[in-house]
Design a protein around this motif. Structure first.
Motif, PDB file in Angstrom:
ATOM      1  N   ALA A  41      27.525 -13.775   8.993  1.00 57.23           N
ATOM      2  CA  ALA A  41      26.082 -13.584   8.980  1.00 57.23           C
ATOM      3  C   ALA A  41      25.733 -12.179   9.446  1.00 57.23           C
ATOM      4  O   ALA A  41      26.293 -11.676  10.420  1.00 57.23           O
ATOM      5  CB  ALA A  41      25.402 -14.621   9.856  1.00 57.23           C
ATOM      6  N   GLY A  42      24.805 -11.560   8.740  1.00 61.34           N
ATOM      7  CA  GLY A  42      24.425 -10.192   9.022  1.00 61.34           C
ATOM      8  C   GLY A  42      25.196  -9.162   8.230  1.00 61.34           C
ATOM      9  O   GLY A  42      24.811  -7.984   8.220  1.00 61.34           O
ATOM     10  N   GLY A  43      26.250  -9.574   7.573  1.00 54.90           N
ATOM     11  CA  GLY A  43      27.068  -8.667   6.799  1.00 54.90           C
ATOM     12  C   GLY A  43      26.517  -8.412   5.414  1.00 54.90           C
ATOM     13  O   GLY A  43      25.453  -8.907   5.040  1.00 54.90           O
ATOM     14  N   SER A  44      27.275  -7.649   4.642  1.00 55.30           N
ATOM     15  CA  SER A  44      26.865  -7.241   3.306  1.00 55.30           C
ATOM     16  C   SER A  44      27.953  -7.544   2.294  1.00 55.30           C
ATOM     17  O   SER A  44      29.136  -7.635   2.628  1.00 55.30           O
ATOM     18  CB  SER A  44      26.547  -5.741   3.270  1.00 55.30           C
ATOM     19  N   LEU A  45      27.531  -7.669   1.050  1.00 50.94           N
ATOM     20  CA  LEU A  45      28.442  -7.955  -0.033  1.00 50.94           C
ATOM     21  C   LEU A  45      27.835  -7.402  -1.317  1.00 50.94           C
ATOM     22  O   LEU A  45      26.609  -7.441  -1.490  1.00 50.94           O
ATOM     23  CB  LEU A  45      28.648  -9.464  -0.155  1.00 50.94           C
ATOM     24  N   ARG A  46      28.674  -6.899  -2.202  1.00 54.24           N
ATOM     25  CA  ARG A  46      28.219  -6.456  -3.507  1.00 54.24           C
ATOM     26  C   ARG A  46      28.905  -7.264  -4.591  1.00 54.24           C
ATOM     27  O   ARG A  46      30.134  -7.263  -4.697  1.00 54.24           O
ATOM     28  CB  ARG A  46      28.482  -4.970  -3.736  1.00 54.24           C
ATOM     29  N   LEU A  47      28.099  -7.937  -5.388  1.00 50.40           N
ATOM     30  CA  LEU A  47      28.599  -8.675  -6.531  1.00 50.40           C
ATOM     31  C   LEU A  47      28.525  -7.803  -7.775  1.00 50.40           C
ATOM     32  O   LEU A  47      27.598  -7.007  -7.935  1.00 50.40           O
ATOM     33  CB  LEU A  47      27.790  -9.947  -6.759  1.00 50.40           C
ATOM     34  N   SER A  48      29.491  -7.968  -8.656  1.00 48.93           N
ATOM     35  CA  SER A  48      29.543  -7.216  -9.897  1.00 48.93           C
ATOM     36  C   SER A  48      29.634  -8.173 -11.073  1.00 48.93           C
ATOM     37  O   SER A  48      30.224  -9.247 -10.972  1.00 48.93           O
ATOM     38  CB  SER A  48      30.749  -6.276  -9.922  1.00 48.93           C
ATOM     39  N   CYS A  49      29.056  -7.772 -12.181  1.00 48.47           N
ATOM     40  CA  CYS A  49      29.127  -8.531 -13.416  1.00 48.47           C
ATOM     41  C   CYS A  49      29.441  -7.571 -14.545  1.00 48.47           C
ATOM     42  O   CYS A  49      28.690  -6.614 -14.774  1.00 48.47           O
ATOM     43  CB  CYS A  49      27.813  -9.259 -13.682  1.00 48.47           C
ATOM     44  N   ALA A  50      30.531  -7.824 -15.231  1.00 48.40           N
ATOM     45  CA  ALA A  50      30.952  -7.008 -16.357  1.00 48.40           C
ATOM     46  C   ALA A  50      30.636  -7.738 -17.655  1.00 48.40           C
ATOM     47  O   ALA A  50      31.058  -8.883 -17.851  1.00 48.40           O
ATOM     48  CB  ALA A  50      32.442  -6.708 -16.272  1.00 48.40           C
TER      49      ALA A  50
END
Length: 118
Positions: free
Chosen positions: A14-23
């Motif tokens: 919790a409080g963290g970050s994430l980047r999702l990608s879609c190709a």
């Protein structure tokens, strides 16, 4: 022929970050409206963020100020950057492409799991 492949999910505190990608492939990517949806166990699938072919964005209320959707048409990619993550964000996240000129075309990826620990 048409494929949307998500990546970038995982376990985050919790409080963290994430980047999702879609190709994307098999479509003229730049003319599609792109979106991210999510579905938690036992819950309905909900729209998280959209970005139109013209670059207009919108977000689910709970994601406003925390999530950013972007696209790189030259790379056939769409991204969802998520920060200040909360356990309530835990879900399978799906990439979606819709034709901007009609409602005829609607494509989905296989999903990527995001788990936010408390």
């Amino acid at each position: 022929q048409v494929q949307l492949v998500e990546s970038g999910g995982g376990l985050v505190q919790a409080g963290g970050s994430l980047r999702l990608s879609c190709a994307g492939s098999g479509i003229i990517f730049s003319i599609y409206n792109m979106g991210w949806y999510r579905q938690a166990p036992g819950e309905q699938r909900e729209l998280v963020a959209v970005i139109t072919s013209g670059g207009i964005t919108n977000y689910v209320d709970s994601g406003k100020g925390r999530f950013t959707i972007s696209r790189d048409n030259a790379k056939n990619m769409v991204y969802l950057h998520m920060n200040s993550l909360k356990p309530e964000d835990t879900a399978v996240y799906y990439c979606n492409a819709k034709s901007s000129w009609s409602n005829e075309f609607d494509f989905w990826g296989q999903g990527t799991q995001v788990t936010v620990s408390s």
